[in-house]
Structures are given as C-alpha cells and as structure tokens.
Motif scaffolding. Structure first.
Motif, PDB file in Angstrom:
ATOM      1  N   CYS A   1      34.495  47.391  52.616  1.00 22.90           N
ATOM      2  CA  CYS A   1      35.631  47.511  51.707  1.00 22.90           C
ATOM      3  C   CYS A   1      35.346  48.641  50.719  1.00 22.90           C
ATOM      4  CB  CYS A   1      35.791  46.180  50.970  1.00 22.90           C
ATOM      5  SG  CYS A   1      37.209  46.136  49.887  1.00 22.90           S
TER       6      CYS A   1
ATOM      7  N   GLN B   1      35.047  45.225  42.256  1.00 19.34           N
ATOM      8  CA  GLN B   1      35.446  45.820  43.521  1.00 19.34           C
ATOM      9  C   GLN B   1      36.917  45.541  43.828  1.00 19.34           C
ATOM     10  OE1 GLN B   1      33.477  47.468  45.803  1.00 19.34           O
ATOM     11  NE2 GLN B   1      35.029  47.604  47.420  1.00 19.34           N
ATOM     12  N   CYS B   2      37.381  44.335  43.484  1.00 22.55           N
ATOM     13  CA  CYS B   2      38.747  43.953  43.847  1.00 22.55           C
ATOM     14  C   CYS B   2      39.232  42.844  42.917  1.00 22.55           C
ATOM     15  CB  CYS B   2      38.795  43.482  45.298  1.00 22.55           C
ATOM     16  SG  CYS B   2      37.929  41.918  45.555  1.00 22.55           S
TER      17      CYS B   2
ATOM     18  N   SER C   1      40.286  39.866  43.811  1.00 23.19           N
ATOM     19  CA  SER C   1      39.697  38.585  44.223  1.00 23.19           C
ATOM     20  C   SER C   1      38.338  38.381  43.566  1.00 23.19           C
ATOM     21  CB  SER C   1      39.569  38.562  45.750  1.00 23.19           C
ATOM     22  OG  SER C   1      38.835  37.446  46.162  1.00 23.19           O
ATOM     23  N   ARG C   2      37.501  39.406  43.585  1.00 25.25           N
ATOM     24  CA  ARG C   2      36.184  39.294  42.943  1.00 25.25           C
ATOM     25  C   ARG C   2      36.316  39.185  41.428  1.00 25.25           C
ATOM     26  NH1 ARG C   2      31.725  42.983  46.233  1.00 25.25           N
ATOM     27  NH2 ARG C   2      31.612  41.565  48.014  1.00 25.25           N
TER      28      ARG C   2
ATOM     29  N   ARG D   1      37.004  35.657  40.503  1.00 28.23           N
ATOM     30  CA  ARG D   1      35.858  34.755  40.722  1.00 28.23           C
ATOM     31  C   ARG D   1      34.611  35.211  39.979  1.00 28.23           C
ATOM     32  NH1 ARG D   1      34.598  35.485  45.998  1.00 28.23           N
ATOM     33  NH2 ARG D   1      36.183  37.020  46.475  1.00 28.23           N
TER      34      ARG D   1
ATOM     35  N   CYS E   1      31.478  43.000  52.531  1.00 31.95           N
ATOM     36  CA  CYS E   1      31.960  41.765  51.910  1.00 31.95           C
ATOM     37  C   CYS E   1      32.199  40.679  52.963  1.00 31.95           C
ATOM     38  CB  CYS E   1      33.255  42.073  51.163  1.00 31.95           C
ATOM     39  SG  CYS E   1      34.039  40.600  50.495  1.00 31.95           S
TER      40      CYS E   1
ATOM     41  N   ASP F   1      33.988  38.049  52.528  1.00 27.70           N
ATOM     42  CA  ASP F   1      35.143  37.253  52.084  1.00 27.70           C
ATOM     43  C   ASP F   1      36.499  37.824  52.468  1.00 27.70           C
ATOM     44  OD1 ASP F   1      33.666  35.237  50.842  1.00 27.70           O
ATOM     45  OD2 ASP F   1      33.354  36.496  49.066  1.00 27.70           O
ATOM     46  N   PHE F   2      36.541  38.718  53.497  1.00 24.27           N
ATOM     47  CA  PHE F   2      37.850  39.189  53.958  1.00 24.27           C
ATOM     48  C   PHE F   2      38.624  37.974  54.487  1.00 24.27           C
ATOM     49  CE2 PHE F   2      40.883  40.737  57.053  1.00 24.27           C
ATOM     50  CZ  PHE F   2      41.427  41.850  56.433  1.00 24.27           C
TER      51      PHE F   2
ATOM     52  N   CYS G   1      40.877  37.714  50.071  1.00 25.46           N
ATOM     53  CA  CYS G   1      41.304  38.793  49.168  1.00 25.46           C
ATOM     54  C   CYS G   1      42.561  38.339  48.420  1.00 25.46           C
ATOM     55  CB  CYS G   1      41.653  40.056  49.960  1.00 25.46           C
ATOM     56  SG  CYS G   1      40.458  40.504  51.239  1.00 25.46           S
TER      57      CYS G   1
ATOM     58  N   ASP H   1      45.171  43.096  46.775  1.00 27.48           N
ATOM     59  CA  ASP H   1      43.969  43.874  47.074  1.00 27.48           C
ATOM     60  C   ASP H   1      44.186  44.929  48.146  1.00 27.48           C
ATOM     61  OD1 ASP H   1      42.044  43.129  45.210  1.00 27.48           O
ATOM     62  OD2 ASP H   1      41.575  41.288  46.294  1.00 27.48           O
TER      63      ASP H   1
ATOM     64  N   MET I   1      39.830  48.809  54.104  1.00 27.03           N
ATOM     65  CA  MET I   1      38.996  47.721  54.611  1.00 27.03           C
ATOM     66  C   MET I   1      38.908  47.821  56.129  1.00 27.03           C
ATOM     67  SD  MET I   1      40.281  44.512  52.340  1.00 27.03           S
ATOM     68  CE  MET I   1      41.683  45.133  51.438  1.00 27.03           C
TER      69      MET I   1
HETATM   70  S1  SF4 Z   1      37.207  42.433  51.536  1.00 27.59           S
HETATM   71 FE1  SF4 Z   1      38.700  41.454  50.161  1.00 27.59          FE
HETATM   72  S2  SF4 Z   1      37.507  39.971  48.891  1.00 27.59           S
HETATM   73 FE2  SF4 Z   1      36.055  41.423  49.888  1.00 27.59          FE
HETATM   74  S3  SF4 Z   1      35.709  43.038  48.347  1.00 27.59           S
HETATM   75 FE3  SF4 Z   1      37.365  43.746  49.714  1.00 27.59          FE
HETATM   76  S4  SF4 Z   1      39.295  43.102  48.753  1.00 27.59           S
HETATM   77 FE4  SF4 Z   1      37.613  41.949  47.798  1.00 27.59          FE
END
Ligand code: SF4
Length: 220
Positions: free
Chosen positions: A156, A171-172, A174-175, A178, A200, A202-203, A206, A210, A217
């Motif tokens: 990402c 980074q995004c 979502s992060r 959290r 990452c 955690d795709f 998001c 994002d 990504m």
């Molecule tokens: S893949 Fe999704 S959760 Fe992971 S850093 Fe990128 S936008 Fe954020």
C-alpha cells in the motif's frame, strides 16, 4: 485489528496554522466533520494566503457564525447525507450563507447509497425547488478493500500526507482510526518524505475513503 478507536488530544488553532505554514502545502480539512473543531475559523484564517484550503463538510451543523468568521478563500466540498436525517432547511441556510461570500466556492453533492434511496429523490426535489441542484454520486463503499470479511496482505502506497486530529501522520484512515503504526507528528516537527509505503495484512479492513487520496494498493 482489535485495537480500540483512538481518543485524540486537540491542539489550539495557532499551532496548526503555524505547522501548516511551515510545511507550505495546500490542505484538505476533512472528517468526520471539521466544523466540530471550534477553532476551525482561526486555523483557516492563520494559513498563509498562497496556500489553498479545501474543507469537506456535511453542512449539517448551524454554521452561520463559523462561516462569518472565515476571512480568506476556501473551497468547500459539501455532502448531503439523508440517512442521518439532517435538517434540510439548516443545510440550505448554510449553503446560502456560503454562496453569499465571494471568497467561497463549492462543489455540492449527495451520495446515492442503497439505504438512502427512499428519501434521496424527495430531498433532491426539495432542494431543487429552492434553487439548489445537487449532483448525485455513487456510494464509494463498493471499494474491494473496505468492509470485507476476509483480509489479505497488500502493498500500500500513499503520496499525500494524511494527518490525524492530534497531528500524527498515518498510512491510511483505517490505521488512523485504530492508532495502528503511527508515523511522525507534524505539530512536533517537520514532516518527512511524502510517500508512505507499507506491506499491510489488513486489506479488507480499509476505510471506504482509503481508495482516495493518491493511494495505490496491490494484493499479494
Ligand atoms: S491496505 Fe488498507 S488498511 Fe492496509 S494500509 Fe492500505 S489502506 Fe490501510
């Protein structure tokens, strides 16, 4: 996953405008709802005139005083969100107030989401009868990385600075929500390289937005 949503400390508007002027970059103020931050007019007024400011807002709060207090050019990106049962007359009054100021310009749209479809056409007809035409945009939650039950690993990369309410870069979104992998804090010192790259796991988790903001990504 598993972290609790982060609780942010807030900084005074002068601290923000000083850091923004030091970085000398155009800014987008988004949310949530940026007008929930009471120092927003002072922050905006403190940013040097060469920098462009864009504010994303639902225009659902009473913004009469806040809009009067802004004394420099701003471009607004305004979203009508009928699912929150926002007050149509208040929204309209805010839009009229905004258009009355020659320093302000705007794009105004509504989200065409499945759960809002029953009331959206009625809302748009009301606004149209008052001389306000809203563009209807597709729901962005169709993005494959958001709201998915199964997670994947992805590379990402983001080439804008994404800054949280306490000045911390992430980074995004979502992060940021959290408090996962915080980067540098722009209220404590200069920002580093504009490109943030991460492998990452955690795709799928998001945030819907994002996919925006110069993000690329690729799933492994
Ligand atoms: S893949 Fe999704 S959760 Fe992971 S850093 Fe990128 S936008 Fe954020």
């Amino acid at each position: 996953m598993g972290q609790r949503p982060h609780v942010y400390r807030t900084a005074p508007p002068e601290m923000w405008s000083k850091a923004i002027n030091r970085e000398h970059r155009h800014i987008v103020l988004t949310g949530g709802e940026p007008f929930l931050y009471k120092g927003l007019p002072d922050l905006v007024n403190g940013v040097t005139a060469e920098l462009k400011i864009r504010i994303y807002s639902n225009f659902c709060l009473d913004l009469q005083d806040a809009l009067s207090a802004i004394k420099r050019p701003v471009h607004f990106y305004i979203s009508w969100h009928p699912q929150k049962r926002a007050d149509r007359k208040r929204f309209l009054a805010n839009v009229q107030k905004m258009y009355a100021n020659p320093l302000f310009t705007a794009d105004i749209h509504a989200i065409d989401a499945e759960e809002t479809r029953a009331t959206l056409d009625d809302d748009l007809a009301f606004f149209s009868s008052q001389g306000l035409h809203l563009d209807k945009d597709a729901d962005q939650r169709t993005f494959d990385g958001s709201c998915q039950p199964a997670l994947h690993t992805a590379v990402c990369a983001k080439t804008i600075y994404l800054i949280g309410p306490d000045g911390t870069r992430y980074q995004c979104v979502s992060r940021m929500m959290r408090n996962d992998h915080p980067l540098e804090n722009m209220l404590e010192g200069p920002l580093k390289t504009p490109e943030a790259v991460s492998v990452c796991p955690d795709f799928g988790n998001c945030a819907p937005c994002d996919i925006l903001g110069e993000t690329q990504m690729a799933i492994f």
